[in-house]
Every structure is written in C-alpha cells, then in structure tokens.
Scaffold this active site. Structure first.
Site, mmCIF file in Angstrom:
data_model
loop_
_atom_site.group_PDB
_atom_site.id
_atom_site.type_symbol
_atom_site.label_atom_id
_atom_site.label_comp_id
_atom_site.label_asym_id
_atom_site.label_seq_id
_atom_site.Cartn_x
_atom_site.Cartn_y
_atom_site.Cartn_z
ATOM 1 N N THR A 1 35.379 27.627 37.877
ATOM 2 C CA THR A 1 33.919 27.611 38.422
ATOM 3 C C THR A 1 33.759 28.841 39.245
ATOM 4 O OG1 THR A 1 34.939 26.562 40.490
ATOM 5 C CG2 THR A 1 34.162 24.858 38.937
ATOM 6 N N GLY B 1 41.652 22.661 39.922
ATOM 7 C CA GLY B 1 42.328 21.250 39.082
ATOM 8 C C GLY B 1 43.412 20.895 39.966
ATOM 9 N N GLU C 1 43.574 18.482 41.990
ATOM 10 C CA GLU C 1 43.659 16.781 41.760
ATOM 11 C C GLU C 1 43.996 16.235 40.414
ATOM 12 O OE1 GLU C 1 41.451 18.876 43.542
ATOM 13 O OE2 GLU C 1 42.514 18.466 45.293
ATOM 14 N N ASP D 1 44.073 18.318 52.242
ATOM 15 C CA ASP D 1 43.373 19.246 51.205
ATOM 16 C C ASP D 1 42.506 20.274 51.892
ATOM 17 O OD1 ASP D 1 41.718 19.842 48.927
ATOM 18 O OD2 ASP D 1 39.916 18.348 49.444
ATOM 19 N N LYS E 1 38.586 25.381 55.108
ATOM 20 C CA LYS E 1 38.151 23.841 55.326
ATOM 21 C C LYS E 1 38.960 23.378 56.731
ATOM 22 C CE LYS E 1 37.868 22.057 50.788
ATOM 23 N NZ LYS E 1 38.409 20.971 49.677
ATOM 24 N N TRP F 1 32.634 26.326 49.782
ATOM 25 C CA TRP F 1 32.321 27.601 49.044
ATOM 26 C C TRP F 1 31.216 28.088 49.401
ATOM 27 C CZ3 TRP F 1 27.965 26.525 46.155
ATOM 28 C CH2 TRP F 1 27.647 25.384 45.738
ATOM 29 N N CYS G 1 34.586 8.042 36.527
ATOM 30 C CA CYS G 1 33.226 8.441 36.317
ATOM 31 C C CYS G 1 32.481 8.922 37.497
ATOM 32 C CB CYS G 1 32.348 7.132 35.771
ATOM 33 S SG CYS G 1 33.377 6.239 34.720
ATOM 34 N N CYS H 1 30.896 12.611 38.718
ATOM 35 C CA CYS H 1 29.558 13.043 38.193
ATOM 36 C C CYS H 1 28.590 12.055 38.768
ATOM 37 C CB CYS H 1 29.754 13.047 36.884
ATOM 38 S SG CYS H 1 30.749 14.517 36.344
ATOM 39 N N HIS H 2 29.029 10.736 38.367
ATOM 40 C CA HIS H 2 27.997 9.572 38.569
ATOM 41 C C HIS H 2 27.975 8.904 40.023
ATOM 42 C CE1 HIS H 2 26.669 9.339 34.412
ATOM 43 N NE2 HIS H 2 27.798 9.485 34.100
HETATM 44 C C1 HEC Z 1 31.663 15.413 33.992
HETATM 45 C C2 HEC Z 1 30.739 14.913 34.464
HETATM 46 C C3 HEC Z 1 30.562 13.215 33.897
HETATM 47 C C4 HEC Z 1 31.486 12.209 34.074
HETATM 48 C C5 HEC Z 1 33.028 12.465 34.524
HETATM 49 C C6 HEC Z 1 31.019 11.044 33.452
HETATM 50 N N1 HEC Z 1 29.627 11.305 33.282
HETATM 51 FE FE1 HEC Z 1 28.481 10.171 32.413
HETATM 52 N N2 HEC Z 1 26.947 11.555 32.021
HETATM 53 C C7 HEC Z 1 27.362 12.756 32.843
HETATM 54 C C8 HEC Z 1 25.881 13.289 32.500
HETATM 55 C C9 HEC Z 1 25.551 15.041 32.797
HETATM 56 C C10 HEC Z 1 25.043 12.583 31.650
HETATM 57 C C11 HEC Z 1 23.601 12.786 31.017
HETATM 58 C C12 HEC Z 1 23.671 13.514 29.995
HETATM 59 C C13 HEC Z 1 22.284 13.865 29.303
HETATM 60 O O1 HEC Z 1 21.645 14.578 30.076
HETATM 61 O O2 HEC Z 1 22.116 13.676 28.138
HETATM 62 C C14 HEC Z 1 25.853 11.399 31.507
HETATM 63 C C15 HEC Z 1 25.429 10.260 30.961
HETATM 64 C C16 HEC Z 1 26.045 9.048 30.991
HETATM 65 C C17 HEC Z 1 25.203 7.769 30.458
HETATM 66 C C18 HEC Z 1 23.992 7.876 29.825
HETATM 67 C C19 HEC Z 1 22.935 7.450 30.684
HETATM 68 C C20 HEC Z 1 21.325 7.151 30.180
HETATM 69 O O3 HEC Z 1 20.758 6.501 30.611
HETATM 70 O O4 HEC Z 1 21.292 8.031 29.334
HETATM 71 C C21 HEC Z 1 26.162 6.650 30.489
HETATM 72 C C22 HEC Z 1 26.109 5.452 30.118
HETATM 73 C C23 HEC Z 1 27.378 7.489 31.036
HETATM 74 N N3 HEC Z 1 27.234 8.703 31.372
HETATM 75 C C24 HEC Z 1 28.265 6.563 31.605
HETATM 76 C C25 HEC Z 1 29.674 7.444 31.868
HETATM 77 C C26 HEC Z 1 30.871 6.509 32.245
HETATM 78 C C27 HEC Z 1 31.146 5.048 32.031
HETATM 79 C C28 HEC Z 1 31.752 7.430 32.742
HETATM 80 C C29 HEC Z 1 33.240 7.251 33.141
HETATM 81 C C30 HEC Z 1 33.868 6.561 32.168
HETATM 82 C C31 HEC Z 1 31.090 8.805 32.892
HETATM 83 N N4 HEC Z 1 29.988 8.389 32.372
HETATM 84 C C32 HEC Z 1 31.718 9.951 33.161
HETATM 85 C C33 HEC Z 1 28.391 13.195 33.376
HETATM 86 C C34 HEC Z 1 29.298 12.790 33.387
#
Ligand code: HEC
Length: 729
Positions: free
Chosen positions: A216, A232, A234, A356, A383, A445, A658, A661-662
């Site tokens: 990054t 990386g 972790e 960390d 940190k 950073w 997940c 990111c989410h």
């Molecule tokens: C590295 C980052 C990252 C991780 C880790 C990640 N996601 Fe995502 N996810 C995204 C991104 C960015 C999008 C949007 C993609 C796009 O704009 O089309 C997305 C989109 C989605 C969507 C679609 C949502 C929609 O309404 O369109 C679902 C469902 C989803 N992720 C589920 C999961 C699940 C369940 C996990 C874990 C098993 C997970 N994601 C892990 C980054 C991540």
C-alpha cells in the site's frame, strides 16, 4: 458522459475489465469518462480526451534525480512522496500566505469515476500532475489544459487471484525517477511505466500473488534504486522485508529481512544473527512480522536509508516468543546502506512489542538547533504514543515525549533509550486490561510535516485506548492461517473518554517534544498535513472540511467544505508563476473499513459521493458540484427473510473475514456497501454469485470460492440479523 461509481452495480470500467477488453480501448473509454470542471463559463465541461495514441507525450525537461529530489529550495515541482528526500512536506512557495489565504478558492477539479478510498500524495513535474487512485490506477493530467494525458491500469483485480485478500485497495503514492514512474500494487507487483506515455516498461514481483501480503506504500527512489516493502503482518505467517530494485531495469539489487528466520536455515547476515538472540521459542513458525509498509526515508547527506518497521506476527508476544525478548527488528528505525542494504544501526521504539505498536510512520529529516549544537536529526511519531527526535548520525534518541495518553510506559529513559514499562499492561495473564494508545496508534500513516521556519512538526494525532485480552490463546497450538486475520489479542472496544476528543492536529516542537498548539477535531482519522513558507499548515478532515491554519499559532485562517471526507494529504506547486494546492478528495483508508462501525457516523456511504482531484489557487472561483449530504445508511426490510438465531451465531463467526471492508457488525464506514442495506443479502443466488463466484471482483469485492452453501446461508442470516437489530432501534 459517465457518472461516478454506480453504487452497487458494476461500472463500465469494471465491466470492461471483467470482459477483458484490451487496455488500450479501456484507456480511451476511461479517459473519455472523466469530468472536468473549472476555469470556464460552464461549471463543468467534458474533457474531450483523445485516444492514447494521439496524445502528445509529456515534455520532460526537469531531471528527476538525487540532486533535484534533495533540493529544498525549488518549489515549482513536487517530485517525491514527502516532496523532497527529507519528507518534510514543507514547500518554499509563499504566494499563498497568512494574509492571502482568505482568497483561496477552487480553481479546477477532476472527477474520478470508479474511485473509492483516495489516500495518495500526487506528484508534479513540468506542468503535469500524476496521481494514483483505487486499485492502483495511475493518471497523468496536464496542469495547463487540465486534460488527462494517460491512465495506466495494472488490472489488480485480475492479478489478485481468485482468493481472499485484506481490504487494501488503496495506495498512498507513486514514485518518479528520470523518465519513469513507479507504482506498487495490492497484489504485490512493482511496475515501471514511461512517464510520458503511461506505457508499462517492466514489472517485477517482490512476492507472489498467493502470499498473504500486499503493498500500500509509495515506492521510494534514490541513487537509481526503487525500494518497496510490504504489509500483511496479521494475514498469515509473514516475515517482513524491504527490497531494492534497479530503477532502470527492475533487476533486484538487495533485500533486507526485518526479523530472523529459522536458525536451522542459516542467517542471511550478521544483523539477522544478532536479531535472533532477541527471540525465543520457534518464532519463525509464525513469520515474526515486522513488515515495513510505509516509512522509508533516504538521507542524501549521510547516504543512509532509514526503514520504519512493523509490529510482531502475531501481536501477542507470548505466542510468538514465549520466553520474552526484544524481538529485533520489530517496531524500530533501522538504518541501512542504500547501495547494499547492509545494516548500520537501529533504534527500537517498542522492545518486545505486544500491542501492534509498529514504527511504520513517516521518518522526517531536519537539522535542529539543540543546546549548543546543530543536530542532524530525524523525527518519528509512531503508534506507541511517543514523539521521538533521534540523532541520525548515531541512532541515539534525544527526545521521547508522549503526544497522546500513554499507559503502557511511564517514560523513555534517555540514557538507555528504553521505555520504562508500566506493570500489568502486557496482559501476560490474558487480560483484559485497558491500554493507551490503541492498536490504531497515537499516529498512523497520515503524513506529518515539518516547517523549518516555525521549527514545528504537524501531526494528525489519535487518542484512543483499547482493552487487550487474548481469549486464553494457547501458544502451543495456535497457528496463523493465510489470509484469515488473527491478532491473538485485543477487543474491538475502543475506549472513548480517554481524551475529550479522539482526533486532533498537533504542533510539536521536536527539540523538546512539547505540544505548542493543538486543535481538537470531531472526526478521528483526519488526513496528513502540508506546511509552507507562507506560514501555513493545511489539513483535510474526516468531516470534509479543508482547513488552513497559522503555522505558528494554530489559529484557523480559512476553511472550505469539499462535500466528502478527506483522507489524502495536500501538495502545492507552481505553474506559470501561480501557486496551486491540490488534493485528492475520497474518503477511505483502513480505518474506514476495519473501524467502519466508528466511521459510519460521518455518513460517507459507499458509492454515494463522487471522488475528485481538487485544485485551489488565489484566483479560483469554481463552484464544486454539490455532493449528497452526509447521511446514515438506512437498513432495508426484506419481508420474506426469517432470521434463524443459530445460523446467525455461526454467521457472526464467518463474518470475521468480511469486517475489514464491510465494517464490524456490518456497519460500513464507506469502504464497501453497508450489507444491512443490501438486497443481495436476501437472495441465496445473488449472494453466492457475489461472495462465492466473484461477480464483483473487479470492484474490489474478493471471491471466497471455498465457502460452502451452509457458510453462505449463515452469513446471510447474520447480516439480516444485524439489519433487523438496527431497524428495531
Ligand atoms: C477487500 C474488501 C472486502 C472484503 C474483505 C469483503 N468485501 Fe464484500 N464488497 C466489497 C466491495 C468494495 C463491494 C462493492 C463492489 C462494487 O461496487 O461492485 C462489496 C460488495 C459486496 C456485496 C454486494 C452488495 C450489494 O448490495 O451489491 C456483498 C453481498 C458482499 N460484498 C458480501 C461480502 C461478504 C459476505 C464478505 C465476507 C465473506 C465480504 N463481502 C468481504 C469489499 C469487500
């Protein structure tokens, strides 16, 4: 004309990527999709960008070499990540000063479709601005015509392979050397492109795409070599290193390992032999960590390279080095010979670290008047919460003062250079124990800057504590698994109330470590700083305000809201006698993902706001098109979906992969869709298409090919449960 990222659908660019359209066609398509504003009667006009073939090559008159990158006096260009080798981010330009700054306005802007988190430092040379955006795409824009000259797409989604990867699609910068530009990628490539045309010249792999690591950081270039590290710690059994390549050919020049490997395999050098003395048990099974993902500074005066190193893998020292030890070279500044990578000296900020507290933060060089002598100093605010001023000729620490609440150590003994730890803070008995700073650090950073006129360093500071406990982890049986982050310690319960605010901008005197002024900020992760000979400090904030302060007093002199959280630092440069300030506006960074639950309050929901490069001048009068106002995500109702509590419990466990990111608890800080508001979650087919089969990989949503139907169902139930809990509030 195409709009910004379609919230949850595949963008044109992404579709093209997935369809495998040739880069050349893609380049033209994306170029044509740019929106350009400013300096015309209309607020917005289409940038009529010709296909790549007919774009005249960028004129190259400035020579980008050791002399120009060390030149503090020339303000026209911004050649390196920290502007010059010193990393001061101090510009000698002073057209925009304490008086005139009130006239500052938007001169022009460029919309960046498909971009998400923007955290990079643009570079400027000979009237061209270069910047990188999501998925490591790089753009060159003519500063006079404000038209895109080229775009280079390293097609990261295709290279990351089919499996999991942590959420680091953003990147902090690019590098320049002579006629080339360098970009390092999420999947672990270092690529040289022709800075005139954007054509790829060579590409090398510091590590294979299958390794649970990523890049990054900005490549750093000095003496004809390009240096890259990796992150990386972790994500698997990683052993950190930095690698230098020949800037011309891409041939590897040297590699420096940060922690020792298995002694049975022999040591690479004496430094590793020395480091191994400070480890116990079978640390190599866990990798050891130390990954250097950000702070590298080349010192042309002393011909030395300083590398800031990472934390331990795993975090908990009890697991990786059960009989204790300092664990060199974790959390250190390591001074190396830039030609050979040979060890010169080191200073370890956190011996035997277990929180960390990495030392990956920027390393800033300056001559400081201290007592009766001029010290060739380096400044570092890692940190662990201490601001360090170190004699860079010897590695001796001269100043080490806390700039945030610190509970793990009472102070640093300047005689020995070692911190004096507070009892009980190591959670040796498993915890829980509350510790400050948190693993987010008192500084991350987000760039600090140093102004030689005021003698102050400007640090975006963080003020949190956290509870450490290790769930009774058994060092004898614990294993790190690839791509499945596990720290072996820590709760996610970030403490509020340790300070009345969780973020601030601080001005620190490096000769004493005293905080000369401080501005408390409402948001936490605010962007890096720029300081100028005009007597100013600039900082963008999490709330979207871009602010100028009096560098001496901290008095606010100017402010403009840019409609979206700011995570990238500003730069300044001059074209045809006019001083400009540019910055990327695009809420993002690790915290917006991993700490999404804390960042959700800003209302920068995924896909709702246009990402931009915004450029200011004293004549600027352009009106930015309005953005959606910040708004909390509203979870949706899915009528036919009955949550099964047991499945939801299982799904909570699965969701561990997940959340980076989410967001924890499915509360997204804006780096990915808030899954409580996703209709996809209601449909088993759509959910499997996205999560298991990779339908949205091109946009950074990984593919989890190994997940079973049962695991997917459990995830759906967990996500719907979170939505229903929020709806019931
Ligand atoms: C590295 C980052 C990252 C991780 C880790 C990640 N996601 Fe995502 N996810 C995204 C991104 C960015 C999008 C949007 C993609 C796009 O704009 O089309 C997305 C989109 C989605 C969507 C679609 C949502 C929609 O309404 O369109 C679902 C469902 C989803 N992720 C589920 C999961 C699940 C369940 C996990 C874990 C098993 C997970 N994601 C892990 C980054 C991540």
């Amino acid at each position: 004309m195409m709009n910004a990222t379609e919230p949850n659908g595949l963008s044109e660019n992404a579709k093209a990527l997935m369809l495998g359209i040739s880069p050349r066609i893609l380049l033209a398509a994306v170029a044509a999709s740019f929106l350009l504003g400013g300096c015309s009667d209309q607020a917005v006009e289409t940038a009529a960008v010709a296909p790549a073939a007919s774009v005249p090559p960028v004129e190259k008159s400035s020579i980008i070499d050791d002399a120009s990158m060390a030149d503090e006096t020339a303000g026209e260009n911004w050649l390196a990540f920290g502007r010059t080798y010193s990393e001061q981010r101090f510009s000698p330009l002073d057209q925009i000063d304490r008086d005139s700054v009130t006239e500052l306005g938007v001169d022009w802007y460029l919309d960046i479709p498909n971009a998400r988190g923007l955290v990079g430092t643009p570079l400027v040379v000979d009237g061209v601005i270069y910047f990188n955006e999501s998925m490591n795409r790089v753009h060159a824009v003519d500063l006079r015509t404000r038209k895109q000259l080229w775009m280079y797409d390293p097609r990261v989604a295709e290279e990351t392979g089919t499996d999991l990867r942590a959420g680091w699609e953003h990147n902090r910068g690019i590098g320049l050397w002579k006629d080339k530009l360098y970009v390092a990628t999420w999947d672990g490539r270092l690529i040289a492109v022709d800075r005139a045309t954007g054509e790829e010249l060579w590409s090398v792999r510091p590590f294979p795409a299958e390794e649970p690591m990523y890049i990054t950081g900005a490549p750093k270039i000095f003496k004809g070599k390009v240096l890259v590290g990796n992150g990386g710690t972790e994500n698997g059994p990683n052993r950190g290193y930095v690698t230098a390549y020949d800037a011309e050919t891409g041939e590897q020049a040297w590699r420096f390992w940060i922690v020792p490997g298995n002694p049975a395999d022999g040591f690479e050098n004496d430094a590793m032999r020395m480091a191994a003395e400070t480890w116990t048990g079978e640390w190599w099974k866990f990798g050891g960590g130390g990954n250097a993902w950000h702070g590298f500074t080349y010192d042309p005066e002393l011909d030395t390279l300083y590398v800031g190193t990472g934390n331990g893998a795993p975090w908990n020292r009890k697991v990786r080095s059960p009989e204790g030890g300092d664990n060199l070279f974790l959390c250190s500044i390591v001074a190396l010979d830039p030609d050979t990578g040979e060890y010169k000296w080191h200073y370890q900020t956190t011996p035997g670290e277990t929180w960390d507290y990495n030392s990956n933060m920027d390393i800033v060089l300056a001559d400081l008047e201290m007592g009766d002598r001029t010290v060739k100093a380096l400044m570092h605010a890692p940190k662990n919460g201490f601001f360090y001023t170190i004699d860079r000729e010897t590695g001796k620490v001269l100043v080490a003062e806390p700039f945030s609440k610190v509970t793990w150590a009472s102070h640093v003994d300047l005689e020995t250079g070692r911190p004096v730890e507070m009892p009980g803070q190591r959670y040796e008995d498993g915890g829980p124990v509350r510790v400050a700073p948190s693993p987010w650090g008192a500084h991350s950073w987000h760039a600090m800057s140093y102004n030689p006129v005021t003698g102050l360093a400007y640090v975006p500071a963080l003020h949190f504590s956290i509870e450490f406990f290790d769930h009774g982890v058994d060092p004898a049986t614990w294993e790190s698994s690839r791509f499945e982050g596990d720290t072996t310690a820590v709760s996610l319960d970030l403490g509020e109330g340790e300070a009345p605010y969780m973020g601030s901008l601080q001005a620190i005197d490096p000769t004493t470590g005293s905080i000369e002024w401080e501005v408390p900020l409402a948001g936490k992760w605010n962007a890096g700083t720029l300081t100028t000979a005009g007597g100013l400090v600039f900082q963008g904030r999490a709330d979207g305000d871009f602010v100028a302060y009096d560098a001496k007093t901290g008095e606010e002199l100017w402010r403009k809201n840019l409609g979206l959280g700011i995570s990238a630092p500003p730069i300044t440069f001059e074209v045809d006698g006019v001083q400009y300030i540019s910055l990327l506006v695009g809420w993002g960074g690790g915290a917006a993902g991993i700490a999404g639950n804390l960042e959700v309050e800003h209302g920068w929901a995924y896909g709702r706001h246009t990402r931009r490069l915004v450029t200011f001048s004293l004549e600027g009068e352009t009106v930015l098109p309005p953005q959606s106002p910040p708004e909390a995500v509203r979870p949706i109702v899915i009528e036919h979906f009955d949550v099964d509590a047991d499945l939801a419990v299982q799904g909570a466990d699965e969701y561990g992969r997940c959340g980076s990111c989410h967001g924890p608890g499915a509360k997204s800080g804006g780096m990915a869709p808030d899954l409580r508001a996703s209709a996809v979650v209601g449909s088993a087919e759509a959910f499997a298409a996205v999560v298991r089969d990779g339908a949205k990989m091109a946009n950074g949503m990984p593919r989890y090919a190994h997940l079973t139907n049962n695991q997917l169902t459990a995830l759906q139930h967990y996500l719907r449960e979170q939505a229903e809990l929020a709806l019931a509030e």
